[in-house]
Each structure stands twice: as structure tokens, then as C-alpha cells.
Write an enzyme that holds these catalytic residues in place. Structure first.
Site, mmCIF file in Angstrom:
data_model
loop_
_atom_site.group_PDB
_atom_site.id
_atom_site.type_symbol
_atom_site.label_atom_id
_atom_site.label_comp_id
_atom_site.label_asym_id
_atom_site.label_seq_id
_atom_site.Cartn_x
_atom_site.Cartn_y
_atom_site.Cartn_z
ATOM 1 C CG HIS A 1 -10.629 13.917 -111.751
ATOM 2 N ND1 HIS A 1 -10.949 13.387 -110.524
ATOM 3 C CD2 HIS A 1 -9.345 14.351 -111.637
ATOM 4 C CE1 HIS A 1 -9.908 13.508 -109.709
ATOM 5 N NE2 HIS A 1 -8.919 14.084 -110.373
ATOM 6 C CG HIS B 1 -6.090 18.323 -111.076
ATOM 7 N ND1 HIS B 1 -6.340 18.793 -109.807
ATOM 8 C CD2 HIS B 1 -6.421 16.991 -111.063
ATOM 9 C CE1 HIS B 1 -6.806 17.798 -109.048
ATOM 10 N NE2 HIS B 1 -6.856 16.695 -109.795
ATOM 11 C CG ASP C 1 -2.386 22.839 -110.863
ATOM 12 O OD1 ASP C 1 -3.269 22.025 -111.184
ATOM 13 O OD2 ASP C 1 -2.048 23.034 -109.681
ATOM 14 N N GLY D 1 -4.545 16.342 -103.139
ATOM 15 C CA GLY D 1 -3.234 16.316 -102.496
ATOM 16 C C GLY D 1 -2.800 14.922 -102.100
ATOM 17 C CG HIS E 1 -8.471 13.856 -105.563
ATOM 18 N ND1 HIS E 1 -9.136 15.036 -105.803
ATOM 19 C CD2 HIS E 1 -7.670 13.644 -106.655
ATOM 20 C CE1 HIS E 1 -8.758 15.519 -106.983
ATOM 21 N NE2 HIS E 1 -7.863 14.708 -107.522
ATOM 22 C CD GLU F 1 -4.666 9.446 -107.277
ATOM 23 O OE1 GLU F 1 -4.094 9.647 -108.347
ATOM 24 O OE2 GLU F 1 -5.097 10.378 -106.541
ATOM 25 C CG ASP G 1 -5.690 13.026 -112.494
ATOM 26 O OD1 ASP G 1 -6.133 14.024 -111.888
ATOM 27 O OD2 ASP G 1 -4.969 12.171 -111.943
#
Length: 335
Positions: A16, A18, A20, A165, A192, A195, A272
Site C-alpha cells: 500500500h 501511493h 504521488d 480519496g 480504502h 480509515e 501509504d
């Protein structure tokens, strides 16, 4: 935290992560042409109050990911950075629609990222796959385009799709039609969920067919939901550092790693966002060990525990069995 120098030698898996949210400062400056950008601009503040605030840190890196060259360089830089901590396999995720614009379509976006990763792999020998994210705030048409295009690249670098998102504003129940299409396409998916304190989002995601759940923290409030996840062998992608930053949890003793472990869930520990959370897989594993202690469930054999976490990651990776066996063989050499 204890040093635990042996962690440097542990072959690591990150499921997991990302793209960016994991670019180094030099890369972001180069891609955006903004030399005034600082680490503070890219990292979550100590007083970060929510997931929504946390997500604002993605804006600057995304400015540099709007061309094929920018995406290629971002992906290449990302993978090369992982060599520093002995990562043997990563599933890196990103949202193609955040780079789509007139004259630059979804296929071109994905191909640019794949190209950058291939170039880096030739240098650092790290194995990888890509997860393409739909975004909660995007239209059904945009998200369907991501899923359909990602399916064209299955077995060519892409391994799955995801939904990311602002979970609090867009519950999982709004995306049942989207994931019905994913099932029809035959593409695996993670979502996701949990959370932002919603057990219902986790339950809906599992019932829609998610093979893994990103974060899943809210499950700690629902024993039946934990049982369902265990029965269906759903992987739980825990990301301790960011979970505290987004206020999914407040205190160490609240963190459900020990609880999920005791309930037989397929727990994995991941980064993450390496830059936004100022973290690494090594730091997350150290944090996991500290959190077990905070939950009054200290680990007797820390090496065995961390190896088991990596075994869970391999087991729940979106990979063919022969590739999983290759990773297990690498892990077995660690002692």
C-alpha cells in the site's frame, strides 16, 4: 524506538504505497520547476487533523505528473529510492485520472508510469506491480475508464484497481455499480475503507468482493466484521504512521494491530505515503513492534513476527503463485 539494526537486512514487501505521496524533494522540484518547494510543503504537519487535510499534500507532486516524461521520471525515481531499504517487491498505486487531460489519455498515463518502473527495475532489480486508483470524487464515467483501461494492462504491469480519496464524504455504498463492473472485467481490487471510523464502509467493501482492505481500522469496533474478514482471507493493509496522522486512531493503545493479529486477520504493514508521512517500510515495522507493546501484547520473537508480516504480504499480493514462491524463497534466506 529501539534500533533493531537487523531490520535493514529483512527483505521487505510494501503493498500500500501511493506514487504521488512518495516522491522525494529533489524529484518534485525537478518535475515542477519549483525550486522553492521544501520538505514541509510535502509532508503532513504534526497537527494534521484529518484525512482530508492529509490529502492536500498530494497537490504539489501532482503538478509534476501531468506529462509522459513527468510520470516516467516520477515512477523511476520512486522505485530507485526503495533500494535504500531492501524492498524486494512493491505494489505502487496512483490515480490515472489525476493526470488525464486533453490530448493525454488514460492509456498514455498508465504506459508512462509502467515505462518509468521498468527503467528503474533494470537498475535496482526491485519487483513491482501497479494498482490503478479510482477516486471517490470523480464521476462514474471517469472511474469506469480507469477500470477498463487498467484491465487492458493486466499481466503487463497492472495487477489490480482501488478506490481512494475522501472516505468520509463518499461512502463505499455509492460505488456498488463501479465494483460490479470490476468483477465483470475480472480485475482484482482493494478498497480504502475503515480509515474514517466507518465499519459499514469496510463491510460493504468486503461484500462487493474486495480482496484487500486499505487501512480497515474501524473493524476493531465490530467482532463480526473481523470474523468475516478472516473467513474470506481478506488482506488488511495497515499503515501505522499515516493512521495516526489522519486521526484514524489517537493513541498507541487504541491501534488494533494486536487485536487483528489475535483474530487471525491477514495483517500487512505498509507505508501509504513515504514522503507525506516521512516514513519507510523499516520505520513502519519498527512502529508495529512498538504498537504491539503499547497494546500489552509484546512480541517474543521480533524477527519471526516481522517475517510473518512479510509472509502475509506475499500471500495477499496480487501476483501469480510462481512469483509469490520466488519472493518466499528470498525471504527464507533471512535469519
Amino acid at each position: 524506538m529501539k534500533e533493531r539494526k537487523w531490520l535493514a537486512d529483512l527483505p521487505k514487501v510494501d503493498l500500500h504505497c501511493h506514487l504521488d505521496g512518495s516522491l522525494n524533494l529533489e524529484t518534485v522540484r525537478n518535475l515542477t520547476g519549483k525550486q522553492e518547494i521544501s520538505w514541509e510543503d510535502l509532508q503532513a504537519a504534526a497537527d494534521c487533523d484529518s484525512l482530508k487535510t492529509y490529502l492536500e499534500k498530494f497537490d504539489l507532486p501532482l503538478l509534476g505528473m501531468q506529462t509522459a516524461e513527468g510520470l516516467r521520471e516520477a515512477a523511476k525515481s520512486f522505485l530507485l529510492d526503495l533500494k535504500k531499504e531492501n524492498v524486494m517487491y512493491v505494489e505502487v498505486r496512483f490515480a490515472p485520472q489525476l493526470s488525464v487531460h486533453e490530448g493525454f489519455g488514460c492509456s498514455q498515463v498508465i504506459e508512462a508510469v509502467l515505462e518509468g518502473l521498468r527503467e528503474a527495475e533494470a537498475i535496482c532489480k526491485i519487483s513491482w506491480r501497479v494498482i490503478c486508483c479510482a477516486m471517490r470524487h470523480h464521476t462514474m464515467e471517469q472511474n469506469l475508464e480507469v477500470f477498463r483501461t487498467a484491465t487492458e494492462y493486466l499481466d503487463r504491469g497492472v495487477c489490480a484497481v482501488d478506490l481512494a480519496g475522501d472516505e468520509a464524504s463518499y461512502p463505499a455504498s455509492q460505488f456498488t455499480d463501479l465494483f460490479a463492473e470490476a468483477r465483470a472485467l475480472g480485475i482484482p481490487f482493494t478498497i480504502h475503507a475503515g480509515e474514517c471510523h466507518s465499519t459499514e464502509n469496510v463491510r460493504t467493501s468486503i461484500e462487493m468482493g474486495a480482496k484487500r482492505i486499505g487501512h480497515g481500522i474501524a473493524m476493531k469496533e465490530d467482532p463480526e466484521l473481523m470474523k468475516l474478514a478472516a473467513e474470506r482471507d481478506v488482506g488488511i493493509e495497515m499503515c501505522p504512521c499515516s493512521n495516526f496522522q489522519t486521526k484514524a486512531v489517537q493513541e498507541g493503545e487504541e491501534y488494533p494491530l494486536a487485536l487483528f493479529w489475535e483474530q487471525g486477520l491477514l495483517v500487512t504493514v505498509n507505508t501509504d505515503n513515504r514522503t507525506v508521512s516521512q516514513t519507510s517500510e523499516t520505520r513502519e515495522l519498527k512502529m508495529a513492534l512498538e504498537l504491539m507493546e503499547a497494546s500489552q501484547k509484546p512480541v517474543e520473537d521480533e524477527k519471526t513476527f516481522c517475517r510473518k508480516l512479510m509472509e502475509n504480504s506475499i500471500r495477499t499480493a496480487f501476483l501469480p503463485e510462481e512469483e509469490k514462491e520466488r519472493l518466499r524463497h528470498i525471504l527464507e534466506k533471512f535469519s
